[in-house]
Design a protein around this motif. Sequence first.
Motif, PDB file in Angstrom:
ATOM      1  N   ASP A 179       0.826  -1.208   0.000  1.00 24.60           N
ATOM      2  CA  ASP A 179       0.000   0.000   0.000  1.00 24.60           C
ATOM      3  C   ASP A 179       0.863   1.263   0.000  1.00 24.60           C
ATOM      4  O   ASP A 179       0.485   2.278  -0.573  1.00 24.60           O
ATOM      5  N   LEU A 180       2.016   1.185   0.657  1.00 22.16           N
ATOM      6  CA  LEU A 180       2.963   2.301   0.630  1.00 22.16           C
ATOM      7  C   LEU A 180       3.411   2.556  -0.804  1.00 22.16           C
ATOM      8  O   LEU A 180       3.424   3.704  -1.271  1.00 22.16           O
ATOM      9  N   ALA A 181       3.771   1.491  -1.514  1.00 25.17           N
ATOM     10  CA  ALA A 181       4.206   1.624  -2.906  1.00 25.17           C
ATOM     11  C   ALA A 181       3.087   2.187  -3.782  1.00 25.17           C
ATOM     12  O   ALA A 181       3.318   3.065  -4.626  1.00 25.17           O
ATOM     13  N   ARG A 182       1.857   1.680  -3.588  1.00 29.96           N
ATOM     14  CA  ARG A 182       0.697   2.179  -4.356  1.00 29.96           C
ATOM     15  C   ARG A 182       0.507   3.673  -4.128  1.00 29.96           C
ATOM     16  O   ARG A 182       0.291   4.443  -5.060  1.00 29.96           O
ATOM     17  N   THR A 183       0.565   4.065  -2.858  1.00 28.45           N
ATOM     18  CA  THR A 183       0.327   5.462  -2.480  1.00 28.45           C
ATOM     19  C   THR A 183       1.334   6.391  -3.136  1.00 28.45           C
ATOM     20  O   THR A 183       0.987   7.466  -3.629  1.00 28.45           O
ATOM     21  N   ILE A 184       2.592   5.979  -3.156  1.00 31.84           N
ATOM     22  CA  ILE A 184       3.658   6.812  -3.730  1.00 31.84           C
ATOM     23  C   ILE A 184       3.402   7.106  -5.200  1.00 31.84           C
ATOM     24  O   ILE A 184       3.646   8.213  -5.688  1.00 31.84           O
ATOM     25  N   MET A 185       2.873   6.122  -5.925  1.00 33.00           N
ATOM     26  CA  MET A 185       2.673   6.291  -7.367  1.00 33.00           C
ATOM     27  C   MET A 185       1.352   6.966  -7.726  1.00 33.00           C
ATOM     28  O   MET A 185       1.118   7.294  -8.889  1.00 33.00           O
ATOM     29  N   PRO A 229      -1.373   9.884  -8.290  1.00 33.70           N
ATOM     30  CA  PRO A 229      -1.202  11.296  -8.680  1.00 33.70           C
ATOM     31  C   PRO A 229      -1.310  12.270  -7.509  1.00 33.70           C
ATOM     32  O   PRO A 229      -0.604  13.279  -7.478  1.00 33.70           O
ATOM     33  N   GLU A 230      -2.186  11.976  -6.547  1.00 34.70           N
ATOM     34  CA  GLU A 230      -2.373  12.876  -5.402  1.00 34.70           C
ATOM     35  C   GLU A 230      -1.067  13.066  -4.641  1.00 34.70           C
ATOM     36  O   GLU A 230      -0.644  14.185  -4.357  1.00 34.70           O
ATOM     37  N   PHE A 231      -0.399  11.935  -4.332  1.00 38.24           N
ATOM     38  CA  PHE A 231       0.866  12.023  -3.600  1.00 38.24           C
ATOM     39  C   PHE A 231       1.955  12.631  -4.474  1.00 38.24           C
ATOM     40  O   PHE A 231       2.736  13.463  -4.019  1.00 38.24           O
ATOM     41  N   GLN A 232       2.026  12.213  -5.735  1.00 39.55           N
ATOM     42  CA  GLN A 232       3.052  12.739  -6.645  1.00 39.55           C
ATOM     43  C   GLN A 232       2.984  14.268  -6.725  1.00 39.55           C
ATOM     44  O   GLN A 232       4.004  14.945  -6.751  1.00 39.55           O
ATOM     45  N   GLN A 233       1.768  14.792  -6.743  1.00 41.71           N
ATOM     46  CA  GLN A 233       1.612  16.249  -6.813  1.00 41.71           C
ATOM     47  C   GLN A 233       2.072  16.910  -5.515  1.00 41.71           C
ATOM     48  O   GLN A 233       2.933  17.792  -5.532  1.00 41.71           O
ATOM     49  N   PHE A 234       1.531  16.482  -4.381  1.00 33.07           N
ATOM     50  CA  PHE A 234       1.834  17.182  -3.131  1.00 33.07           C
ATOM     51  C   PHE A 234       3.301  17.034  -2.748  1.00 33.07           C
ATOM     52  O   PHE A 234       3.962  18.003  -2.377  1.00 33.07           O
ATOM     53  N   PHE A 235       3.817  15.803  -2.832  1.00 30.41           N
ATOM     54  CA  PHE A 235       5.203  15.560  -2.412  1.00 30.41           C
ATOM     55  C   PHE A 235       6.166  16.410  -3.230  1.00 30.41           C
ATOM     56  O   PHE A 235       7.041  17.093  -2.690  1.00 30.41           O
ATOM     57  N   ASN A 236       5.999  16.366  -4.545  1.00 33.53           N
ATOM     58  CA  ASN A 236       6.948  17.055  -5.412  1.00 33.53           C
ATOM     59  C   ASN A 236       6.809  18.571  -5.341  1.00 33.53           C
ATOM     60  O   ASN A 236       7.793  19.294  -5.489  1.00 33.53           O
ATOM     61  N   GLN A 237       5.602  19.059  -5.074  1.00 33.78           N
ATOM     62  CA  GLN A 237       5.445  20.503  -4.896  1.00 33.78           C
ATOM     63  C   GLN A 237       6.150  20.977  -3.629  1.00 33.78           C
ATOM     64  O   GLN A 237       6.616  22.111  -3.563  1.00 33.78           O
ATOM     65  N   ASN A 238       6.244  20.126  -2.634  1.00 33.16           N
ATOM     66  CA  ASN A 238       6.939  20.487  -1.397  1.00 33.16           C
ATOM     67  C   ASN A 238       8.436  20.212  -1.462  1.00 33.16           C
ATOM     68  O   ASN A 238       9.225  20.906  -0.838  1.00 33.16           O
ATOM     69  N   LYS A 239       8.815  19.191  -2.209  1.00 29.45           N
ATOM     70  CA  LYS A 239      10.221  18.759  -2.234  1.00 29.45           C
ATOM     71  C   LYS A 239      11.041  19.545  -3.251  1.00 29.45           C
ATOM     72  O   LYS A 239      12.257  19.608  -3.167  1.00 29.45           O
ATOM     73  N   GLY A 240      10.341  20.135  -4.244  1.00 28.33           N
ATOM     74  CA  GLY A 240      11.068  20.882  -5.272  1.00 28.33           C
ATOM     75  C   GLY A 240      11.340  20.085  -6.526  1.00 28.33           C
ATOM     76  O   GLY A 240      11.804  20.620  -7.523  1.00 28.33           O
ATOM     77  N   SER A 241      11.056  18.793  -6.475  1.00 23.34           N
ATOM     78  CA  SER A 241      11.322  17.888  -7.593  1.00 23.34           C
ATOM     79  C   SER A 241      10.125  17.834  -8.543  1.00 23.34           C
ATOM     80  O   SER A 241       9.135  18.543  -8.370  1.00 23.34           O
TER      81      SER A 241
END
Length: 417
Positions: free
Chosen positions: A317-323, A325-337
């Motif tokens: 489920d961790l792997a699913r969550t990472i991929m 779109p919701e997580f990809q958007q928020f994480f990368n907007q905060n991380k700079g990537s």
Amino acid sequence: MNAITRLATAVSLASLLPLAAHAGEVEVLHWWTSGGEKRAADTLQKLVEEKGHTWKDFAVAGGGGEAAMTVLKTRAVSGNPPAAAQIKGPDIQEWGELGLLTDLNEVATEQKWDSLLPKQVADVMKYDGDYVAVPINVHRVNWLWINPEVFAKAGATPPTTLEEFFAAADKLKAAGFIAIAHGGQPWQDGTVFEDLAFSILGADGYRKAFVEQDKATLTGAKMTEVFAALQKVRGYIDADAAGRDWNTAAGLVINGKAGMQIMGDWAKSEWTAAGKVAGQDYQCLPFPGSQGSFAYNIDSLAMFKLSNADNRKAQEDLARTIMEPEFQQFFNQNKGSIPVRLDQDMSTFDACAQASMKDFKEAAASGGLQPSLAHGMAASSYVQGAVFDVVTNFFNDPKADPARAAQQLAAAIEAVQ
């Protein structure tokens, strides 16, 4: 407790029972500890917990991840690895060879990773044809960060070539600013060296030197030029740079004490955390002379073999969550990537991220997309360590000879192969 409260409590508990039956614990070893990075990691924790699992945070500070790897090796040797650990590049292959990683093929097939990910990214995540790690983002290493207000005060112009870069540094220094904010740590010295190598050698020359480790390229006249440029950069950093963390160096540019920082796009997380707007309060430029090249660093979580079925479910489920779109958007907007998904909607991302995604896709098609040596993507940790030793020793010796350093570089790499 009145009847209504008791009923509400009973309903609430009942709603948790189906989750509890399949809930597991996922322990994650990472080094996302600076402001913007921590916010991004906290979001992943929240999303995993929303699936009913328990997140056990195992954060080990240290921008380059050296401390985290030391802890991981100790845990793995004792037969008690975490569910997931921040491992990347060739190191994934090394852990795979030890037989400690589990496959994620079921999740990868379900989410169609092979079509969602660029081939260059997918290949890094696999060991012996099986997905054993999940990519989180794509970082660009060859960026230059600029405070336009400081540039205006100094009468400096944003540079596009190395010559213009040093001209801007001269003006910033003359105006009383720190020209280049830097942290004197081996991985930061290595980052500056790598960006200079892209600028002077080009993407093809960089690949020959640090991926293929071609001796003629490593000892050639162009590599001597790289070291000479590195020596010149040393003259524009302040006396307090030794041991400074990268985010502290970023703070000097954000606060108007310095004009530029040579750093990957994780530096943007500090600007975001400070409430600054890309394109207005700060500028991101490809490192001068490296336009068309994209030095990539991919954060990823490698998954270790687990015996508990519920914990294995939590891991998937961790792997699913990472991929998603919701997580990809928020994480990368905060991380700079930028997101790893090629189909990600970039409309809500800032100007720097949109430029990065455009350059990423163009570089992937043109040969300009190359793995970062300084960030563990191009070669083994032994080669990386050998390069860091030579580069840092050279950087800290004002009288060092660039031509001799190129020879030392080739010899150091050869010694650890």
